[in-house]
Design an enzyme around this catalytic site. Structure first.
Site, PDB file in Angstrom:
ATOM      1  N   CYS A   1      21.680   7.933 -13.954  1.00  0.00           N
ATOM      2  CA  CYS A   1      20.641   8.838 -14.449  1.00  0.00           C
ATOM      3  C   CYS A   1      19.505   8.004 -15.033  1.00  0.00           C
ATOM      4  CB  CYS A   1      21.209   9.746 -15.543  1.00  0.00           C
ATOM      5  SG  CYS A   1      22.637  10.683 -14.997  1.00  0.00           S
TER       6      CYS A   1
ATOM      7  N   ARG B   1      16.349   7.233  -9.793  1.00  0.00           N
ATOM      8  CA  ARG B   1      17.704   6.994 -10.307  1.00  0.00           C
ATOM      9  C   ARG B   1      18.570   8.247 -10.208  1.00  0.00           C
ATOM     10  NH1 ARG B   1      17.909   2.460 -13.808  1.00  0.00           N
ATOM     11  NH2 ARG B   1      19.692   3.376 -14.840  1.00  0.00           N
TER      12      ARG B   1
ATOM     13  N   TRP C   1      21.720  12.527 -12.143  1.00  0.00           N
ATOM     14  CA  TRP C   1      22.509  12.542 -10.911  1.00  0.00           C
ATOM     15  C   TRP C   1      23.872  13.027 -11.356  1.00  0.00           C
ATOM     16  CZ3 TRP C   1      26.738   9.421  -8.985  1.00  0.00           C
ATOM     17  CH2 TRP C   1      27.029   9.656  -7.645  1.00  0.00           C
TER      18      TRP C   1
ATOM     19  N   ASN D   1      23.364   8.379 -20.080  1.00  0.00           N
ATOM     20  CA  ASN D   1      23.649   7.853 -18.738  1.00  0.00           C
ATOM     21  C   ASN D   1      24.985   7.139 -18.852  1.00  0.00           C
ATOM     22  OD1 ASN D   1      23.557   6.935 -16.103  1.00  0.00           O
ATOM     23  ND2 ASN D   1      22.264   5.164 -16.596  1.00  0.00           N
ATOM     24  N   GLY D   2      25.981   7.560 -18.070  1.00  0.00           N
ATOM     25  CA  GLY D   2      27.305   6.937 -18.122  1.00  0.00           C
ATOM     26  C   GLY D   2      28.385   7.999 -18.006  1.00  0.00           C
TER      27      GLY D   2
ATOM     28  N   GLU E   1      25.215  -1.458   9.107  1.00  0.00           N
ATOM     29  CA  GLU E   1      24.068  -1.176   8.220  1.00  0.00           C
ATOM     30  C   GLU E   1      23.082  -0.235   8.889  1.00  0.00           C
ATOM     31  OE1 GLU E   1      23.195  -1.279   5.332  1.00  0.00           O
ATOM     32  OE2 GLU E   1      21.002  -1.286   5.283  1.00  0.00           O
TER      33      GLU E   1
ATOM     34  N   LYS F   1      21.931   3.327   7.310  1.00  0.00           N
ATOM     35  CA  LYS F   1      20.518   3.690   7.090  1.00  0.00           C
ATOM     36  C   LYS F   1      20.208   5.041   7.715  1.00  0.00           C
ATOM     37  CE  LYS F   1      19.263   1.511   4.335  1.00  0.00           C
ATOM     38  NZ  LYS F   1      20.418   0.913   3.881  1.00  0.00           N
TER      39      LYS F   1
ATOM     40  N   GLU G   1      22.000   7.929   5.795  1.00  0.00           N
ATOM     41  CA  GLU G   1      21.506   8.122   4.427  1.00  0.00           C
ATOM     42  C   GLU G   1      20.252   8.974   4.346  1.00  0.00           C
ATOM     43  OE1 GLU G   1      21.082   3.893   3.039  1.00  0.00           O
ATOM     44  OE2 GLU G   1      21.834   4.875   1.265  1.00  0.00           O
TER      45      GLU G   1
ATOM     46  N   HIS H   1      38.475   0.552  22.914  1.00  0.00           N
ATOM     47  CA  HIS H   1      39.815   0.843  22.374  1.00  0.00           C
ATOM     48  C   HIS H   1      39.862   2.211  21.698  1.00  0.00           C
ATOM     49  CE1 HIS H   1      41.037  -3.214  23.367  1.00  0.00           C
ATOM     50  NE2 HIS H   1      39.903  -3.640  22.832  1.00  0.00           N
TER      51      HIS H   1
ATOM     52  N   LYS I   1      20.140   5.856  -6.664  1.00  0.00           N
ATOM     53  CA  LYS I   1      19.778   4.474  -6.353  1.00  0.00           C
ATOM     54  C   LYS I   1      20.909   3.515  -6.724  1.00  0.00           C
ATOM     55  CE  LYS I   1      17.400   1.110  -4.892  1.00  0.00           C
ATOM     56  NZ  LYS I   1      17.422   0.913  -3.422  1.00  0.00           N
TER      57      LYS I   1
HETATM   58  C1  AGP Z   1      22.027   1.388   0.396  1.00  0.00           C
HETATM   59  O1  AGP Z   1      21.032   1.891   1.287  1.00  0.00           O
HETATM   60  C2  AGP Z   1      22.733   2.477  -0.323  1.00  0.00           C
HETATM   61  N1  AGP Z   1      21.807   3.198  -1.124  1.00  0.00           N
HETATM   62  C3  AGP Z   1      23.978   2.009  -1.058  1.00  0.00           C
HETATM   63  O2  AGP Z   1      24.930   1.720  -0.052  1.00  0.00           O
HETATM   64  C4  AGP Z   1      23.860   0.757  -1.953  1.00  0.00           C
HETATM   65  O3  AGP Z   1      23.648  -0.378  -1.158  1.00  0.00           O
HETATM   66  C5  AGP Z   1      25.170   0.575  -2.710  1.00  0.00           C
HETATM   67  O4  AGP Z   1      25.365   1.707  -3.532  1.00  0.00           O
HETATM   68  C6  AGP Z   1      25.198  -0.695  -3.569  1.00  0.00           C
HETATM   69  O5  AGP Z   1      24.175  -0.622  -4.520  1.00  0.00           O
HETATM   70  P1  AGP Z   1      23.834  -1.973  -5.341  1.00  0.00           P
HETATM   71  O6  AGP Z   1      23.325  -2.973  -4.337  1.00  0.00           O
HETATM   72  O7  AGP Z   1      22.798  -1.570  -6.351  1.00  0.00           O
HETATM   73  O8  AGP Z   1      25.115  -2.450  -5.979  1.00  0.00           O
END
Ligand code: AGP
Length: 607
Positions: free
Chosen positions: A2, A27, A79, A105-106, A480, A484, A487, A503, A602
């Site tokens: 958050c 965030r 969040w 936040n936590g 990756e 992307k 996401e 396979h 984030k």
């Molecule tokens: C990446 O596009 C994602 N948002 C997510 O996988 C991110 O890489 C992952 O949560 C790790 O975050 P960090 O690098 O801040 O530890």
């Protein structure tokens, strides 16, 4: 994760807090709210949705003229963790007498037990949050001394917190406390600020205090006091943030979304990373002795960066190495000791899974190196050493420039360790670095030729499933690329090792599912060509991402993405860029807010 923003001074607290929340929206953006103190009265305004939703709500609020008089307040972007996305669960939360307000936040792990005790004492609750329990505990312990009631409350909490508290009986200060969740004080002239990260404070000040675990701070207009949890005074450790965290990097400028801006920053950020890290890396490597095993840990995109780097460490150092998902690592039965090097990759430096893995390895006396992009974040502070990727603030939730900066840092680290362990010669070291130095210009070439990628995005946007295939060092890039796309476009995508597709996964293939294959010159090229033939034989829609278009096969392929040539070992850094663009254009053609994808944050600061 958050976002928290607080202000105390002589200006319009509401305006400053709303601006601060806009900088923190990346965030978390499920819900948002503000708490303002005016004439010893607490005003709480909250809404689900993003900052603009709250702003519109405030615009029609009949208290607006009073709210604008406030010189002290707190704001929060959420969040959701405990409790659904509702106005009641939005922060700020208040105690049941509405005398105290809190932003948090936590995660408080024992909040149910604490809530049960308070319910026995006839306390009432409106929300499902752990945060509301904290502020009612503050009320429970309040005897006229706000600091003391907060200090007592913290002693009951298990878990993580960054909190800001207001009290209508004590209007000259904001109480803050920090444990395992970032909280930074910004120092102004006749005013002071509180925020979850540097980025939100930079428009007002570059003088900051990074609160540490156990700190309890009192923020006045003209004074800041910090005490340790035991009540002893703590000296103010003021950091002046250098221009390198360039505030211009934090504005979208001509780009519609931060994600595209950050993709286009990569030629510069890759260059910044290797220029800033070469010396630091050497310093750290000189302190590493008798490393007998390496583990690379991370989550999501950071994990994929580690997966690519595994091949580099194997190639250059000959030290046994494994890469693992941070949240899985804890469950393994491993021999970990002071001869084990653990490399933790995290853009935010606050990812709970990665932080937990770091703490676990520290109990085994492992040496740790954090590859991090956030100054003074938890992971960067708690690791033995830290290499900052210094690619500037990354606002887009989908990580792009941080990923290629992580790769750059890991390439330099693996090369340096190879040289130090005499597994590669100085000449080889220099040759590999020369190849790296050419990457920024080659990345620019990709970024200048995006029309073909947009055409493919027009196709992908109408699909339900997409397959990404890669071999060897480009298998993690297939993973990756799939992440992307998922996401930001919400289209299901799967990364698969090219050799593995026959396979089982090949059963999925027909003319409805595009298959993007990474075809890179080097030791995987010939076998990948065979796999492409196998896929072509099943009427699939093939897309080839390649640095060698001079083959007859290519002429039969529907769509080809061409990238500049480099050595196979460095091809992942270039190959990922078109995949980032492909995800971005697919999602924007679908009219998605790519900077704030649904359900994501984030940094995931919960395990
Ligand atoms: C990446 O596009 C994602 N948002 C997510 O996988 C991110 O890489 C992952 O949560 C790790 O975050 P960090 O690098 O801040 O530890």
């Amino acid at each position: 994760m958050c976002g928290i923003f607080g202000y105390i001074g002589n200006s319009n607290a509401l305006k400053i807090i709303m601006n601060g929340l806009r900088k923190l929206e990346y965030r978390g953006y499920d819900s948002t709210g503000v708490a303002l103190l005016v004439n010893n009265k607490l005003y709480i305004k909250k809404s689900i949705g993003n900052i603009n939703t709250l702003n519109n709500k405030l615009h029609y609020d009949n208290h607006l003229s009073i709210l604008k008089q406030a010189n002290i307040g707190l704001g929060h972007t959420r969040w959701a963790t405990n409790g659904k996305v509702t106005v009641r669960n939005a922060h700020p939360q208040v105690d049941y007498t509405k005398s105290f307000s809190i932003v948090h936040n936590g995660i408080i792990e024992n909040y149910n037990d604490l809530k049960y005790t308070l319910l026995q004492k006839k306390y009432s609750f409106k929300s499902q949050t752990d945060t509301e329990v904290i502020i009612n505990l503050v009320l429970e312990h309040y005897n006229g001394d706000l600091f003391n009631s907060v200090q007592q409350t913290l002693s009951y909490l298990r878990g993580s917190y960054a909190i800001g508290i207001l009290c209508k009986y004590d209007t000259q200060r904001i109480l803050c406390a920090k444990k395992d969740s970032p909280l930074i004080i910004g120092i102004g002239n006749g005013e002071n600020f509180l925020a979850s990260d540097v980025y939100a404070l930079l428009p007002y000040t570059n003088k900051m205090i990074f609160l540490e675990n156990g700190d309890i701070a009192e923020l006045y207009k003209n004074n800041i006091k910090i005490k340790k949890q035991d009540g002893t005074d703590k000296e103010l450790n003021i950091c002046v943030i250098q221009d390198s965290v360039n505030i211009n990097l934090s504005n979208k400028t001509q780009y519609k979304y931060f994600m595209l801006k950050e993709i286009y920053e990569q030629p510069d950020t890759i260059k910044n990373t290797y220029e800033n890290l070469l010396n630091n890396t050497t310093q750290i490597i000189m302190k590493l002795n008798n490393i007998q095993k390496i583990y690379i840990l991370g989550c999501g995109t950071a994990y994929y960066a580690g997966y690519v780097a595994k091949f580099w460490f194997e190639q250059f150092t000959k030290i046994p190495i494994e890469v693992d998902i941070a949240s899985e690592f804890y469950y393994r039965s491993l021999i970990l000791n002071s001869n084990t090097l653990v490399i933790l990759i995290s853009q935010s430096g606050e990812t709970a899974d990665t932080l937990a893995a770091l703490r676990f390895t520290k109990t085994k006396q492992c040496i740790s190196i954090a590859i991090c992009n956030t100054f003074k974040s938890s992971i960067s502070c708690e690791a033995t050493y830290v290499l900052y990727t210094s690619c500037g603030i990354e606002i887009g939730v989908a990580s792009t420039k941080a990923f290629t900066s992580q790769l750059t840092a890991l390439f330099i680290l693996s090369l340096g360790l190879g040289l130090q362990t005499q597994q590669i010669t100085k000449q080889q070291y220099t040759q590999y670095l020369d190849e790296l130095y050419q990457i920024p210009d080659k990345a620019k070439t990709i970024l200048q030729n995006i029309e073909g990628i947009k055409k493919i995005a027009k196709v992908f946007m109408r699909k339900k499933n997409v397959l990404y295939l890669g071999r060897y060092i480009n298998y993690p890039i297939a993973l990756e690329g799939a992440l992307k796309l998922k996401e930001v476009s919400y289209i299901h995508a799967e990364g698969c090792a090219t050799g593995e597709i026959k396979h089982g996964t090949i059963a999925l293939i027909d003319n409805t599912i595009p298959v993007l294959v990474i075809l890179t010159k080097g030791k995987t090229y010939k076998k990948t060509l065979i796999n492409i033939e196998e896929i072509q034989a099943r009427q699939s829609l093939a897309v080839i991402l390649t640095n060698n278009i001079n083959t007859s096969l290519i002429k039969k392929i529907h769509y080809v993405i061409s990238v500049p040539q480099t050595i196979e070992l460095l091809s992942p850094i270039l190959n990922v860029i078109p995949l980032q663009l492909l995800a971005y254009f697919t999602a924007t053609f679908l009219k998605h807010n790519v900077d704030q994808p649904r359900n994501l944050a984030k940094s995931v600061t919960v395990e």
